[in-house]
Design a protein around this motif. Structure first.
Motif, short mmCIF file in Angstrom:
data_model
loop_
_atom_site.label_atom_id
_atom_site.label_comp_id
_atom_site.label_asym_id
_atom_site.label_seq_id
_atom_site.Cartn_x
_atom_site.Cartn_y
_atom_site.Cartn_z
N THR A 107 6.58 11.83 -2.95
CA THR A 107 6.77 10.39 -2.92
C THR A 107 7.26 9.99 -4.31
OG1 THR A 107 5.77 8.25 -2.38
CG2 THR A 107 4.32 9.90 -3.36
N GLY A 108 7.09 8.75 -4.71
CA GLY A 108 7.61 8.40 -6.03
C GLY A 108 7.64 6.92 -6.24
N ALA A 109 8.64 6.46 -6.95
CA ALA A 109 8.78 5.04 -7.24
C ALA A 109 10.24 4.66 -7.17
CB ALA A 109 8.22 4.71 -8.62
N PRO B 236 5.30 15.04 -6.63
CA PRO B 236 4.70 15.76 -5.50
C PRO B 236 3.41 15.09 -5.05
CG PRO B 236 4.23 16.91 -7.56
CD PRO B 236 5.15 15.77 -7.92
N VAL B 237 3.10 15.27 -3.78
CA VAL B 237 1.77 14.91 -3.27
C VAL B 237 0.96 16.20 -3.24
CG1 VAL B 237 0.47 13.94 -1.34
CG2 VAL B 237 2.76 13.06 -1.87
N GLU B 238 -0.19 16.21 -3.91
CA GLU B 238 -1.02 17.42 -3.95
C GLU B 238 -2.04 17.39 -2.80
OE1 GLU B 238 -0.04 19.60 -5.92
OE2 GLU B 238 0.86 18.61 -7.65
N ASP B 239 -2.48 18.59 -2.40
CA ASP B 239 -3.38 18.71 -1.24
C ASP B 239 -4.67 17.90 -1.42
OD1 ASP B 239 -1.58 20.34 -0.01
OD2 ASP B 239 -2.61 22.21 -0.53
N ASP B 240 -5.16 17.85 -2.65
CA ASP B 240 -6.45 17.19 -2.86
C ASP B 240 -6.30 15.77 -3.40
OD1 ASP B 240 -5.44 17.92 -5.27
OD2 ASP B 240 -7.25 18.94 -6.00
N ASP B 241 -5.11 15.19 -3.28
CA ASP B 241 -4.92 13.84 -3.80
C ASP B 241 -5.79 12.81 -3.08
OD1 ASP B 241 -3.22 13.61 -6.01
OD2 ASP B 241 -1.40 13.80 -4.79
N THR B 242 -6.24 11.83 -3.87
CA THR B 242 -6.77 10.58 -3.32
C THR B 242 -5.70 9.52 -3.56
OG1 THR B 242 -7.70 9.95 -5.46
CG2 THR B 242 -9.13 11.23 -3.96
N LEU C 179 -2.98 9.94 -6.64
CA LEU C 179 -1.55 9.89 -6.31
C LEU C 179 -0.88 8.71 -7.00
CD1 LEU C 179 0.93 10.89 -4.79
CD2 LEU C 179 0.15 9.59 -2.79
N HIS C 180 -1.53 7.54 -6.95
CA HIS C 180 -0.91 6.36 -7.58
C HIS C 180 -0.80 6.57 -9.09
CE1 HIS C 180 -0.54 1.67 -7.64
NE2 HIS C 180 0.53 2.28 -8.09
N GLU C 181 -1.79 7.19 -9.70
CA GLU C 181 -1.70 7.45 -11.15
C GLU C 181 -0.53 8.37 -11.47
OE1 GLU C 181 -2.92 6.08 -13.87
OE2 GLU C 181 -3.79 4.67 -12.43
N ARG C 182 -0.34 9.42 -10.65
CA ARG C 182 0.80 10.32 -10.88
C ARG C 182 2.12 9.56 -10.70
NH1 ARG C 182 0.04 13.88 -7.02
NH2 ARG C 182 -1.67 14.71 -8.23
N ILE C 183 2.18 8.73 -9.69
CA ILE C 183 3.39 7.91 -9.47
C ILE C 183 3.62 7.01 -10.69
CG2 ILE C 183 4.37 6.00 -8.13
CD1 ILE C 183 2.87 7.19 -5.67
N LYS C 184 2.57 6.40 -11.20
CA LYS C 184 2.75 5.42 -12.28
C LYS C 184 3.28 6.06 -13.56
CE LYS C 184 -0.04 1.95 -12.89
NZ LYS C 184 -1.23 1.05 -13.00
N HIS D 230 0.82 -1.22 0.00
CA HIS D 230 0.00 0.00 0.00
C HIS D 230 0.85 1.26 0.00
CE1 HIS D 230 -3.21 -2.82 0.81
NE2 HIS D 230 -2.55 -3.26 1.85
N GLY D 231 1.89 1.28 -0.81
CA GLY D 231 2.81 2.40 -0.83
C GLY D 231 2.14 3.76 -1.01
N PRO D 232 1.30 3.94 -2.03
CA PRO D 232 0.65 5.25 -2.22
C PRO D 232 -0.27 5.61 -1.06
CG PRO D 232 0.63 3.99 -4.27
CD PRO D 232 1.10 3.05 -3.20
N ALA D 233 -1.05 4.68 -0.57
CA ALA D 233 -1.96 4.96 0.55
C ALA D 233 -1.18 5.30 1.82
CB ALA D 233 -2.86 3.75 0.81
N ASP D 234 -0.11 4.58 2.07
CA ASP D 234 0.68 4.82 3.27
C ASP D 234 1.38 6.18 3.21
OD1 ASP D 234 -0.11 2.35 4.17
OD2 ASP D 234 1.76 1.33 3.66
#
Ligand code: GRF
Length: 201
Positions: free
Chosen positions: A134-136, A157-163, A167-172, A121-125
């Motif tokens: 965060t990143g990969a 970056p993690v944005e204020d309104d990320d879910t 966030l996982h999509e941006r990481i991917k 659960h990397g993105p959720a954590d």
């Protein structure tokens, strides 16, 4: 010489697709010779089938023990004589038979900046913790959970309104670019692991 890649997947296979697309250029220096999965009916397998890459499926539940599954997976991968095994969204830990056979040339991509947030659960954590970036991480697989030597990392970056999903999509997006870049360089230039440090070329 073109490096032989075996890619293992469990899901949508967008990282696999990025590798398949890169391999279409001979200058990339690698080809995907087989794609394996731990489950059937996934888009990752369809992506391989569409371009005529052989596939195989080994489900843990079809084996008497986890060790038997791991040994069979090691054999199936070995049959394709890979120079590099890429775990790209493969949601199973490989075991000692697999690492005895292939260790040192198995890489995995993880959607967090190691050593932070290992596991499923990397993105959720990362979101829960409140980090601002965060990143990969691409790493050489060892017996631990996302603990292997780091080959490459990419930051988003993690944005204020990320879910978790946004966030996982941006990481991917960043993860696919990192994977393609690092695997290509490993294929063309080779790599050396010294202690915790990985040097390409
Ligand atoms: C990637 O973010 C990978 O790191 C994680 O699951 C995702 C797989 O995506 N473990 P895909 O199957 O390559 O689209």
């Amino acid at each position: 010489m073109t490096a032989r890649l075996v890619v293992l997947v469990s899901g949508s296979g967008t990282n696999l697709q990025a590798l398949l697309d890169a391999c279409a250029d001979p200058a990339y220096g690698a080809e995907v010779v087989a794609v394996g999965a731990d489950r059937g009916d996934i888009e990752g397998l369809s992506r391989a089938e569409r371009v005529g890459v052989p596939t195989f499926v080994l489900k843990v539940g079809d084996f008497a023990t986890r060790e038997a599954w791991d040994a069979a997976l090691a054999e199936s991968v070995a049959a394709y004589e890979p120079d590099l095994v890429v775990l790209a969204g493969f949601m199973k830990l490989v075991g000692s038979a697999f690492l005895t056979r292939h260790g040192g040339r198995v890489v995995n991509t993880h959607p967090a900046l190691s050593p932070s947030f290992p596991g499923m659960h990397g993105p959720a954590d990362a979101l829960e913790y409140g980090v601002k970036v965060t990143g990969a991480t691409l790493f050489v697989v060892d017996p631990g959970v996302d603990t292997g030597q780091i080959v490459a990392q990419t930051v988003v970056p993690v944005e204020d309104d990320d879910t978790v999903e946004s966030l996982h999509e941006r990481i991917k997006v960043a993860e696919r670019a990192m994977l393609v870049d690092a695997v290509g360089r490993m294929a063309r230039e080779g790599f050396v692991v010294t202690g915790r440090r990985v040097r390409i070329g």
